[in-house]
Design a protein around this motif. Structure first.
Motif, PDB file in Angstrom:
ATOM      1  N   SER A   1      15.319  -6.134  -8.147  1.00 34.48           N
ATOM      2  CA  SER A   1      16.287  -5.439  -9.004  1.00 34.48           C
ATOM      3  C   SER A   1      15.659  -4.382  -9.893  1.00 34.48           C
ATOM      4  CB  SER A   1      17.034  -6.453  -9.889  1.00 34.48           C
ATOM      5  OG  SER A   1      16.132  -7.163 -10.713  1.00 34.48           O
ATOM      6  N   GLY A   2      14.345  -4.287  -9.860  1.00 36.28           N
ATOM      7  CA  GLY A   2      13.673  -3.329 -10.726  1.00 36.28           C
ATOM      8  C   GLY A   2      13.123  -2.113 -10.014  1.00 36.28           C
ATOM      9  N   GLY A   3      13.377  -1.991  -8.705  1.00 37.78           N
ATOM     10  CA  GLY A   3      12.896  -0.833  -7.956  1.00 37.78           C
ATOM     11  C   GLY A   3      11.383  -0.789  -7.803  1.00 37.78           C
ATOM     12  N   GLU A   4      10.736  -1.966  -7.884  1.00 38.28           N
ATOM     13  CA  GLU A   4       9.273  -2.017  -7.786  1.00 38.28           C
ATOM     14  C   GLU A   4       8.835  -2.854  -6.581  1.00 38.28           C
ATOM     15  OE1 GLU A   4       8.192  -3.819 -11.473  1.00 38.28           O
ATOM     16  OE2 GLU A   4       8.280  -1.932 -12.581  1.00 38.28           O
ATOM     17  N   PHE A   5       9.514  -2.688  -5.471  1.00 41.64           N
ATOM     18  CA  PHE A   5       9.261  -3.564  -4.329  1.00 41.64           C
ATOM     19  C   PHE A   5       7.797  -3.492  -3.887  1.00 41.64           C
ATOM     20  CE2 PHE A   5       9.223  -5.066  -0.011  1.00 41.64           C
ATOM     21  CZ  PHE A   5      10.158  -6.100   0.002  1.00 41.64           C
ATOM     22  N   ALA A   6       7.275  -2.311  -3.710  1.00 41.44           N
ATOM     23  CA  ALA A   6       5.890  -2.169  -3.249  1.00 41.44           C
ATOM     24  C   ALA A   6       4.906  -2.648  -4.313  1.00 41.44           C
ATOM     25  CB  ALA A   6       5.610  -0.707  -2.887  1.00 41.44           C
TER      26      ALA A   6
ATOM     27  N   PHE B   1       0.824  -1.212   0.000  1.00 44.57           N
ATOM     28  CA  PHE B   1       0.000   0.000   0.000  1.00 44.57           C
ATOM     29  C   PHE B   1       0.858   1.263   0.000  1.00 44.57           C
ATOM     30  CE2 PHE B   1      -2.688  -3.243   1.991  1.00 44.57           C
ATOM     31  CZ  PHE B   1      -3.817  -3.148   1.207  1.00 44.57           C
ATOM     32  N   THR B   2       2.151   1.090  -0.298  1.00 42.49           N
ATOM     33  CA  THR B   2       3.078   2.226  -0.332  1.00 42.49           C
ATOM     34  C   THR B   2       3.744   2.307  -1.711  1.00 42.49           C
ATOM     35  OG1 THR B   2       5.067   1.011   0.379  1.00 42.49           O
ATOM     36  CG2 THR B   2       3.554   1.762   2.108  1.00 42.49           C
ATOM     37  N   ASN B   3       4.647   3.272  -1.841  1.00 40.71           N
ATOM     38  CA  ASN B   3       5.425   3.394  -3.081  1.00 40.71           C
ATOM     39  C   ASN B   3       6.902   3.123  -2.829  1.00 40.71           C
ATOM     40  OD1 ASN B   3       6.158   5.638  -1.626  1.00 40.71           O
ATOM     41  ND2 ASN B   3       5.742   7.129  -3.259  1.00 40.71           N
ATOM     42  N   TRP B   4       7.212   2.305  -1.826  1.00 39.21           N
ATOM     43  CA  TRP B   4       8.603   2.028  -1.470  1.00 39.21           C
ATOM     44  C   TRP B   4       9.303   1.268  -2.588  1.00 39.21           C
ATOM     45  CZ3 TRP B   4      11.002  -2.319   1.789  1.00 39.21           C
ATOM     46  CH2 TRP B   4      12.294  -1.961   2.186  1.00 39.21           C
ATOM     47  N   ASN B   5      10.531   1.670  -2.872  1.00 37.06           N
ATOM     48  CA  ASN B   5      11.299   1.019  -3.944  1.00 37.06           C
ATOM     49  C   ASN B   5      12.191  -0.105  -3.437  1.00 37.06           C
ATOM     50  OD1 ASN B   5      13.366   2.374  -2.655  1.00 37.06           O
ATOM     51  ND2 ASN B   5      13.790   3.782  -4.345  1.00 37.06           N
ATOM     52  N   GLY B   6      12.177  -0.356  -2.137  1.00 35.27           N
ATOM     53  CA  GLY B   6      12.970  -1.431  -1.561  1.00 35.27           C
ATOM     54  C   GLY B   6      14.347  -1.023  -1.113  1.00 35.27           C
ATOM     55  N   ILE B   7      14.740   0.238  -1.353  1.00 32.35           N
ATOM     56  CA  ILE B   7      16.093   0.695  -1.003  1.00 32.35           C
ATOM     57  C   ILE B   7      16.059   1.900  -0.075  1.00 32.35           C
ATOM     58  CG2 ILE B   7      18.286   1.566  -1.917  1.00 32.35           C
ATOM     59  CD1 ILE B   7      17.642   0.105  -4.529  1.00 32.35           C
ATOM     60  N   SER B   8      15.396   2.968  -0.507  1.00 33.23           N
ATOM     61  CA  SER B   8      15.391   4.209   0.268  1.00 33.23           C
ATOM     62  C   SER B   8      14.565   4.060   1.544  1.00 33.23           C
ATOM     63  CB  SER B   8      14.830   5.356  -0.583  1.00 33.23           C
ATOM     64  OG  SER B   8      13.473   5.118  -0.887  1.00 33.23           O
ATOM     65  N   LEU B   9      14.769   4.967   2.460  1.00 27.93           N
ATOM     66  CA  LEU B   9      14.036   4.953   3.724  1.00 27.93           C
ATOM     67  C   LEU B   9      12.730   5.733   3.633  1.00 27.93           C
ATOM     68  CD1 LEU B   9      17.003   5.515   6.235  1.00 27.93           C
ATOM     69  CD2 LEU B   9      15.912   3.363   5.584  1.00 27.93           C
ATOM     70  N   ASP B  10      12.592   6.510   2.587  1.00 24.64           N
ATOM     71  CA  ASP B  10      11.396   7.342   2.436  1.00 24.64           C
ATOM     72  C   ASP B  10      10.379   6.666   1.527  1.00 24.64           C
ATOM     73  OD1 ASP B  10      12.599   9.350   3.961  1.00 24.64           O
ATOM     74  OD2 ASP B  10      13.607  10.177   2.200  1.00 24.64           O
ATOM     75  N   TYR B  11       9.150   6.675   1.960  1.00 24.05           N
ATOM     76  CA  TYR B  11       8.058   6.156   1.130  1.00 24.05           C
ATOM     77  C   TYR B  11       6.753   6.752   1.613  1.00 24.05           C
ATOM     78  CZ  TYR B  11       7.419   2.921   5.074  1.00 24.05           C
ATOM     79  OH  TYR B  11       7.233   2.384   6.318  1.00 24.05           O
ATOM     80  N   GLU B  12       5.764   6.680   0.767  1.00 19.32           N
ATOM     81  CA  GLU B  12       4.456   7.238   1.091  1.00 19.32           C
ATOM     82  C   GLU B  12       3.374   6.187   0.876  1.00 19.32           C
ATOM     83  OE1 GLU B  12       3.957  10.505  -1.521  1.00 19.32           O
ATOM     84  OE2 GLU B  12       5.505  11.751  -0.576  1.00 19.32           O
ATOM     85  N   PHE B  13       2.291   6.352   1.603  1.00 22.73           N
ATOM     86  CA  PHE B  13       1.142   5.479   1.396  1.00 22.73           C
ATOM     87  C   PHE B  13       0.388   5.931   0.151  1.00 22.73           C
ATOM     88  CE2 PHE B  13       1.995   4.674   5.852  1.00 22.73           C
ATOM     89  CZ  PHE B  13       1.740   3.314   5.953  1.00 22.73           C
ATOM     90  N   VAL B  14       0.081   4.981  -0.700  1.00 19.44           N
ATOM     91  CA  VAL B  14      -0.621   5.291  -1.949  1.00 19.44           C
ATOM     92  C   VAL B  14      -1.959   4.565  -2.034  1.00 19.44           C
ATOM     93  CG1 VAL B  14       1.502   5.814  -3.199  1.00 19.44           C
ATOM     94  CG2 VAL B  14       0.630   3.462  -3.165  1.00 19.44           C
ATOM     95  N   GLY B  15      -2.337   3.901  -0.980  1.00 16.62           N
ATOM     96  CA  GLY B  15      -3.626   3.211  -0.974  1.00 16.62           C
ATOM     97  C   GLY B  15      -3.664   2.030  -1.932  1.00 16.62           C
TER      98      GLY B  15
END
Length: 278
Positions: free
Chosen positions: A242-247, A25-39
């Motif tokens: 590896s594609g930055g699409e963790f969420a 339910f977030t936009n986390w890329n699996g690497i950075s510490l910052d992410y937001e809820f996107v529903g």
């Protein structure tokens, strides 16, 4: 005594699964510490993604073909091994051997076989069909993976069917022979109804394992050519790690889990009802 196992299971299975649902339910890329809820944005985008759609189509096509072939071949082999032949215990061990081999190692071996050995044999003996690399053909690559998957998956299913065949009384066959029943009638009226519970187990397990196909594809085609052999499990792995699409792929994994669960429940209910009708 059970508590350590429960804690380990929760730490390495339940907690990561709940984390995956949370991150979907977030936009986390699996690497950075910052992410937001996107529903539900990730879930809605999945239904618009053509790569995801193609992966689902390939996976379902592969799973249906693999499940049918695995159960037909396994049952036929089990019936043959159940016959009173010399050295049948040796042959049982031989047929079970693929189950204990590493899936990745087997995949790499067959990759070399399809890429080098078969084309060389095709050129040497002027066999046009074998001269090309099947794994390099977008239309045929999945067949190479299917052959390897079925060969290895049959090993476990054969053992289950053999267990079922041991429960069939020989007296039933003798009585049916006296009544004039042929081999097909004996199988359809005696053998199959008795081993129906084993057929149910094998169908559910083979479908579940086929839907989760991963190792063979990684070793043989890596999802190619293009995306022609990219299964859902491989897409989730590649996109998530590896594609930055963790969420985004976490949402895909949640949907995939629900799909497998629904298919398994439907299979169980339908096949168990069929058992009762026999």
């Amino acid at each position: 005594m059970v508590l350590p196992a429960v804690l380990l299971f929760a730490a390495f299975h339940t907690f990561p699964a709940l984390q995956g649902i949370y991150y979907s339910f977030t936009n986390w890329n699996g690497i950075s510490l910052d992410y937001e809820f996107v529903g539900l944005k990730n879930y809605l985008n999945l239904f618009k993604d053509t790569v995801v759609k193609d992966s689902y189509i390939f996976t379902f096509k592969f799973a249906v073909a693999a499940s049918i072939l695995v159960n037909i071949i396994s049952l036929a082999v089990a019936i043959g091994l159940n016959a009173k032949i010399k050295g049948r215990n040796f042959f049982r061990a031989v047929y079970f051997l693929p189950n204990v081999l590493s899936v990745l190692i087997v995949g790499f071996i067959f990759n070399f076989f399809f890429t080098n050995i078969l084309p060389d044999l095709g050129e040497k003996y002027k066999i046009e069909f074998l001269a090309g690399n099947i794994l390099g053909n977008a239309d045929l690559a999945w067949i190479g993976i299917l052959l390897v998957f079925v060969w290895q998956a049959c090993a476990f299913n054969v053992i289950l069917y053999l267990s079922g065949l041991q429960t069939v009384s020989t007296e039933l066959y003798e009585a049916s022979s006296l009544d004039g029943a042929n081999a097909w009638q004996q199988f359809w009226k005696i053998t199959f109804p008795v081993i129906a519970p084993f057929f149910t187990i094998n169908m559910v397990l083979s479908m579940k394992n086929s839907l989760m196909v991963f190792d063979q594809i990684v070793a043989m085609t890596a999802g190619g050519p293009g995306y022609s052999t990219t299964s859902i499990a491989l897409l989730i792995y590649n996109g998530g790690f590896s594609g930055g699409e963790f969420a985004y792929q976490s949402a895909n994994a949640v949907i995939y889990f629900i799909v497998i669960m629904v298919i398994s429940v439907i299979q169980l209910k339908f096949l168990q009802k069929r058992e009762m009708d026999m």
